[in-house]
Design a protein around this motif. Structure first.
Motif, short mmCIF file in Angstrom:
data_model
loop_
_atom_site.label_atom_id
_atom_site.label_comp_id
_atom_site.label_asym_id
_atom_site.label_seq_id
_atom_site.Cartn_x
_atom_site.Cartn_y
_atom_site.Cartn_z
N HIS A 54 12.14 18.12 -13.76
CA HIS A 54 13.22 18.40 -14.70
C HIS A 54 13.53 17.19 -15.58
N GLY A 55 12.75 16.14 -15.45
CA GLY A 55 12.94 14.96 -16.28
C GLY A 55 13.92 13.94 -15.72
N ASN A 56 14.43 14.15 -14.50
CA ASN A 56 15.36 13.19 -13.89
C ASN A 56 14.60 11.97 -13.39
N ARG A 57 15.15 10.80 -13.63
CA ARG A 57 14.52 9.56 -13.20
C ARG A 57 15.19 9.05 -11.92
N TYR A 58 14.37 8.54 -11.00
CA TYR A 58 14.87 8.02 -9.73
C TYR A 58 14.29 6.64 -9.47
N LEU A 59 15.11 5.77 -8.88
CA LEU A 59 14.63 4.52 -8.33
C LEU A 59 14.02 4.83 -6.96
N ASP A 60 12.77 4.47 -6.77
CA ASP A 60 12.04 4.89 -5.57
C ASP A 60 12.11 3.80 -4.51
N PHE A 61 12.87 4.08 -3.45
CA PHE A 61 12.98 3.15 -2.32
C PHE A 61 12.24 3.67 -1.09
N PHE A 62 11.22 4.51 -1.30
CA PHE A 62 10.45 5.00 -0.16
C PHE A 62 8.95 4.99 -0.43
N GLY A 63 8.54 5.03 -1.69
CA GLY A 63 7.14 4.84 -2.07
C GLY A 63 6.16 5.76 -1.39
N GLY A 64 6.48 7.06 -1.33
CA GLY A 64 5.54 7.99 -0.71
C GLY A 64 5.27 7.65 0.74
N ILE A 65 6.31 7.32 1.47
CA ILE A 65 6.24 6.86 2.87
C ILE A 65 5.47 5.54 2.95
N LEU A 66 5.92 4.56 2.19
CA LEU A 66 5.40 3.19 2.21
C LEU A 66 3.96 3.07 1.71
N THR A 67 3.47 4.09 1.00
CA THR A 67 2.10 4.02 0.50
C THR A 67 2.02 3.38 -0.88
N THR A 68 2.96 3.69 -1.77
CA THR A 68 2.96 3.04 -3.08
C THR A 68 3.57 1.66 -2.88
N MET A 69 2.75 0.76 -2.39
CA MET A 69 3.24 -0.53 -1.91
C MET A 69 3.52 -1.51 -3.04
N THR A 70 2.73 -1.43 -4.10
CA THR A 70 2.83 -2.43 -5.15
C THR A 70 3.69 -1.95 -6.31
N ALA A 71 3.31 -0.83 -6.91
CA ALA A 71 4.09 -0.23 -8.00
C ALA A 71 3.43 1.08 -8.38
N HIS A 72 4.21 1.99 -8.92
CA HIS A 72 3.64 3.22 -9.47
C HIS A 72 2.88 2.91 -10.74
N ALA A 73 1.72 3.54 -10.88
CA ALA A 73 0.88 3.40 -12.09
C ALA A 73 0.60 1.93 -12.40
N LEU A 74 0.30 1.15 -11.40
CA LEU A 74 -0.02 -0.26 -11.61
C LEU A 74 -1.29 -0.35 -12.46
N PRO A 75 -1.22 -0.96 -13.64
CA PRO A 75 -2.36 -0.94 -14.56
C PRO A 75 -3.66 -1.47 -13.94
N GLU A 76 -3.57 -2.52 -13.13
CA GLU A 76 -4.77 -3.09 -12.54
C GLU A 76 -5.47 -2.10 -11.61
N VAL A 77 -4.69 -1.33 -10.85
CA VAL A 77 -5.28 -0.34 -9.95
C VAL A 77 -5.78 0.86 -10.74
N THR A 78 -5.00 1.31 -11.70
CA THR A 78 -5.40 2.45 -12.52
C THR A 78 -6.72 2.16 -13.23
N LYS A 79 -6.85 0.95 -13.77
CA LYS A 79 -8.08 0.57 -14.47
C LYS A 79 -9.26 0.54 -13.51
N ALA A 80 -9.07 -0.04 -12.32
CA ALA A 80 -10.16 -0.12 -11.35
C ALA A 80 -10.63 1.26 -10.93
N VAL A 81 -9.69 2.18 -10.71
CA VAL A 81 -10.03 3.55 -10.31
C VAL A 81 -10.79 4.25 -11.44
N SER A 82 -10.29 4.11 -12.66
CA SER A 82 -10.92 4.76 -13.81
C SER A 82 -12.34 4.26 -14.03
N GLU A 83 -12.52 2.94 -13.96
CA GLU A 83 -13.85 2.38 -14.19
C GLU A 83 -14.82 2.78 -13.08
#
Length: 428
Positions: free
Chosen positions: A39-68
């Protein structure tokens, strides 16, 4: 629409597949420490998908590595040489502190713990396992059999004989009133007594901080003291670092290091945060333990190239930006802020944790009786305020779990603490 998606979810997925919130949330995208719903609501995430998104959402360095990596090859199985898997294994082996370490990659923490149990029982030729009360180690047939948390262990049938040891929860149970040193001594005496009544176990498996159990932990040094007893008898120590690893606790890179005066564990498992959302788990063990299996084995999806590329990029970012130090600094501020807020709320029994791994236990005021309904109400109120947190606990799921990405900054910590303070006050 989210409502239609909920109906479709209920029509085709298991009833036991839990969803948070009375009006379940569909998260569509994230950036940094924030996520957005359908619905477009923004939330501050203090759980990170059960501690899995450890560094940041959409971290450019990880996104680039996965894409390449996806543009080259996604997967080939362990039947072929795999450069990203070897490179990440080299890094993890060195960081683990385990001498002559070997690393085996899996797709989850559950599978990692399964593998650790396989190794320990084969190496020791024993199917007896020591586990901690209030523990959680996964959802497979073997791992639920060593889970000391009734709410997450749906069957008593198991291929293992499990004996549960006291000590994972400092502020409950028969030794809660003791000093830290006396608490450790009593737990060690209990362990020695237990070992006198059973055949030699293969291993003790323990989370340095119990995750699903509500971020509970023993005094520092308990597992070091346990290890002295275990080592005398040849019993292995498995450290389940699925939630505590990679610097989340701030003071240490691994949770076991708070108990490390007698050296590293014999076997260590990891998962969750290393992939920053990609499916990576793994086991580290001394070579003679890892190589004890006398039959063939492979992994179809463990260590696949795309997840290894993500893990390498994520680990590089974590180390280069000292996110362990950030967890210590920002987590220390956050826990003190939450303790100050909770002091005004009688329903809060305890605020505990270290680094960016913080638990808030909710009970009926003036008692130690769990209050899962009130804990759920705080979860809902936090969401209304724009904050996502988790819950857990061995006492009817009455603990709130706070575990933001490790790149959390001071302003975001203050914002989240203010929202959570309002949510706690709203239940009075």
């Amino acid at each position: 629409m989210t409502d239609d998606l909920l109906g479709r979810h209920r029509a085709v997925l298991p009833d036991w597949l839990a969803l948070y919130y009375e009006d379940p949330l569909e998260i569509t995208h994230g950036e940094g420490r924030h996520v957005w719903d359908a619905h477009g609501n923004r939330y501050l995430d203090f759980f990170g998908g059960i501690l899995t998104t450890m560094t940041a959402h959409a971290l450019p360095e990880v996104t680039k590595a996965v894409s390449e990596q996806a543009g080259r090859i996604v997967h080939s199985s362990t039947l072929y040489l795999n450069r990203p898997m070897v490179e990440l294994a080299e890094r993890v082996a060195k960081l683990s502190g385990i001498p002559d370490a070997r690393v085996f990659f899996t797709t989850s923490g559950t599978e990692a713990n399964d593998t650790a149990l396989l190794l320990a029982t084969a190496y020791r030729r024993s199917n007896t396992i020591l586990a901690m009360r209030n523990s959680y180690h996964g959802r497979s047939f073997s791992s639920v059999g060593i889970t000391g948390n009734r709410g997450w262990s749906p069957t008593s049938l198991s291929p293992l004989q499990t004996l549960y040891v006291h000590g994972g929860v400092r502020t409950r149970g028969p030794y809660a009133h003791l000093s830290d040193d006396d608490f450790i001594a009593a737990c060690v005496d209990d362990l020695v007594d237990l070992l006198g009544h059973t055949r030699a176990p293969a291993a003790l498996i323990a989370e340095p901080i119990q995750g699903v159990g509500g971020f509970t932990s023993p005094p520092d040094g308990l597992y070091a003291a346990f290890r002295e007893v275990l080592h005398e008898r040849g019993i292995l120590w498995i450290a389940d670092e699925v939630q505590t690893g990679w610097g989340r606790t701030g003071e240490h890179f691994w949770g076991w290091q708070a108990h490390g005066r007698n050296g590293p564990p014999d076997i260590m498992t990891f998962a969750k945060g290393i992939g920053n959302g990609m499916s990576i788990g793994g086991v580290v063990a001394r070579s003679e333990i890892m190589n004890c299996l006398d039959s063939n084995s492979i992994s179809t999806f463990g260590g696949t190239q795309i997840t290894m590329a993500a893990g390498l990029a994520n680990l590089n970012y974590l180390l280069e930006h000292d996110l362990q130090g950030n967890s210590r600094r920002v987590g220390g501020l956050l826990i003190e802020r939450l303790r100050a807020a909770a002091a005004q709320v009688p329903a809060v029994r305890e605020v505990r944790g270290r680094g960016l791994m913080i638990g808030i236990e909710i009970t009926k005021p003036g008692t130690d009786e769990a209050d899962p309904q009130t804990a759920a109400a705080v979860l809902e109120a936090a969401r209304e305020g724009g904050l996502l947190i988790g819950k857990g606990g061995g006492h009817n799921t009455s603990s709130l779990r706070v575990a933001p990405p490790l790149s959390l900054n001071v302003a975001e910590a203050e914002e989240g603490a203010a929202i959570l303070e309002n949510a706690l006050r709203s239940i009075q």
